[in-house]
Design an enzyme around this catalytic site. Structure first.
Site, short mmCIF file in Angstrom:
data_model
loop_
_atom_site.label_atom_id
_atom_site.label_comp_id
_atom_site.label_asym_id
_atom_site.label_seq_id
_atom_site.Cartn_x
_atom_site.Cartn_y
_atom_site.Cartn_z
N LYS A 1 0.84 -1.22 0.00
CA LYS A 1 0.00 0.00 0.00
C LYS A 1 0.87 1.26 0.00
O LYS A 1 0.81 2.09 0.90
CB LYS A 1 -1.00 0.00 1.15
CG LYS A 1 -2.00 -1.15 1.07
CD LYS A 1 -3.10 -1.05 2.10
CE LYS A 1 -4.10 -2.19 2.02
NZ LYS A 1 -3.61 -3.50 2.46
O1 S5P Z 1 -9.50 -2.88 1.53
C1 S5P Z 1 -8.73 -3.78 1.79
C2 S5P Z 1 -7.54 -3.97 1.07
C3 S5P Z 1 -6.71 -5.05 1.37
S1 S5P Z 1 -5.37 -5.34 0.32
N1 S5P Z 1 -9.02 -4.67 2.79
C4 S5P Z 1 -8.19 -5.71 3.12
O2 S5P Z 1 -8.53 -6.49 4.02
N2 S5P Z 1 -7.00 -5.90 2.44
C5 S5P Z 1 -6.06 -6.99 2.79
O3 S5P Z 1 -6.70 -8.25 2.60
C6 S5P Z 1 -5.59 -6.98 4.25
O4 S5P Z 1 -4.36 -6.28 4.36
C7 S5P Z 1 -5.43 -8.47 4.58
O5 S5P Z 1 -4.12 -8.92 4.25
C8 S5P Z 1 -6.41 -9.18 3.66
C9 S5P Z 1 -7.73 -9.60 4.29
O6 S5P Z 1 -7.53 -10.59 5.25
P1 S5P Z 1 -8.77 -11.36 5.97
O7 S5P Z 1 -8.12 -12.16 7.04
O8 S5P Z 1 -9.70 -10.32 6.50
O9 S5P Z 1 -9.40 -12.22 4.89
#
Ligand code: S5P
Length: 265
Positions: free
Chosen positions: A92
Site C-alpha cells: 500500500k
Molecule cells: O480494503 C482492503 C484492502 C486489502 S489489500 N481490505 C483488506 O482487508 N485488504 C487486505 O486483505 C488486508 O491487508 C489483509 O491482508 C487481507 C484480508 O484478510 P482477511 O483475514 O480479513 O481475509
C-alpha cells in the site's frame, strides 16, 4: 482453456502478468489469492505447502514477519514460484514517485521478488511511475494494483475518489488493476462498469461466513463477489486460520471458479 473461461477479460488484456494469472487460475480452477498473514517464516512455509495447489496467487505483508531474514525470504519466494504462484506484496504505497521508487529497494528489496504491489493514488499518478522505475532498476517487470475501494468500515475512499482512481488507472499501462471491496457486491458492480473489461479487479473482504470481521473488517460471499465482477478473491483468515487450511482453500477455489464459469456462460 484460459481464453474460453475468461472471455472478454482475456481477449482485452494487454498485460502479460494478467494473462499469466488467468492461465494459472484456469489450470488450478481457483480464483483465490491467499493473504498469507502469518508472522513466522515457519507458518508461511507450512501455508504454501498445504494450500499451494488450490490458490492462484500469494499476497504478503513482508513487514509483519517476526523472524524475517533475506535468506529465508528468498527460499519462501522460490517455494511460491515452484507452486506456480504470482507474488503480490501488499505494501500500500502512497508517497511521491521518487520515494516510492526507493521504497521498492531498501532492506526488503520488494522490486526483486514481487510481481505485483498495491498502491494508493492519494499522492497523484507519479507513484505508479515511481514503482515501475523500481522494477526497471533491477531489470524486472511488475504490475500495480490501485486501491479504488476498501473493505474496512468507515474508510475515506469516497465514490468520487474511486472514480478518479479508476479514470487515471485505466489509462496507465503500469496499472495491472484495482482493489475493490469484496464485501459489497453492489459497489463492486458499479466499480466494474467504471473499470471496463480490460483491467483486473481483485477483492479482499471475502469469507464464506459473511458479516463483520475483526476491527472493522467486513466480509461478503466469494461467489457474489465474482459474479459482481471480481477476478480474484483475496482470502486471509478464512484459510490461514481454518482448522484445515487445505480444505478451506479448496472450498474457496470451487466457489470462485464456479462463479467465473457461471459469469461467463
Ligand atoms: O480494503 C482492503 C484492502 C486489502 S489489500 N481490505 C483488506 O482487508 N485488504 C487486505 O486483505 C488486508 O491487508 C489483509 O491482508 C487481507 C484480508 O484478510 P482477511 O483475514 O480479513 O481475509
Amino acid at each position: 482453456m484460459a481464453s474460453g473461461v475468461w472471455g472478454e477479460r482475456w481477449s482485452n488484456s494487454t498485460s502479460d502478468i494478467a494473462r499469466k494469472y488467468m492461465e494459472v487460475a484456469a489450470r488450478k480452477q481457483s480464483l483465490v489469492c491467499l493473504a498469507a498473514d502469518r508472522n513466522t517464516m515457519a507458518g508461511l512455509f507450512d501455508l504454501i505447502e498445504e494450500v499451494g495447489p488450490y490458490i492462484a496467487a500469494l499476497k504478503t505483508h513482508v513487514d509483519l514477519v517476526d523472524d524475517w531474514t533475506s535468506d529465508s525470504w528468498s527460499k519462501f519466494c522460490k517455494a511460491a514460484a515452484e507452486a506456480d504462484l504470482l507474488i503480490f506484496e501488499d505494501r500500500k504505497f502512497a508517497d511521491i514517485g521518487k520515494i516510492s521508487r526507493s521504497q521498492m529497494a531498501g532492506i526488503y528489496d520488494i522490486r526483486s521478488w514481487a510481481d505485483l504491489v498495491t498502491s494508493h493514488l492519494i499522492s497523484g499518478p507519479d507513484v505508479v511511475d515511481g514503482l515501475q522505475s523500481g522494477w526497471e532498476d533491477v531489470g524486472r517487470k511488475g504490475g500495480v494494483l490501485l486501491l479504488a475501494q476498501m473493505s474496512s468500515r468507515g474508510n475515506l475512499l469516497s465514490p468520487e475518489y474511486t472514480d478518479q482512481v479508476v479514470a487515471k488507472g485505466r489509462e496507465h499501462p503500469g496499472v495491472f488493476g484495482f482493489i475493490g471491496n469484496g464485501s459489497r457486491p453492489e459497489e463492486l458492480k458499479e466499480l466494474r462498469k467504471k473499470v471496463g473489461v480490460e483491467k483486473m479487479i481483485w477483492t479482499p473482504g471475502v469469507n464464506l461466513s459473511v458479516g463483520d470481521g475483526e476491527m472493522g473488517q467486513r466480509y461478503g460471499d466469494p461467489r457474489e463477489a465474482v459474479l459482481a465482477g471480481s477476478d480474484c478473491i483475496i482470502v486471509g483468515s478464512g484459510i490461514h486460520r481454518a482448522n484445515n487450511p487445505a480444505g478451506a482453500a479448496k472450498e474457496y477455489a470451487a466457489s470462485s471458479w464456479n462463479a467465473l464459469v457461471e459469469r461467463e456462460s
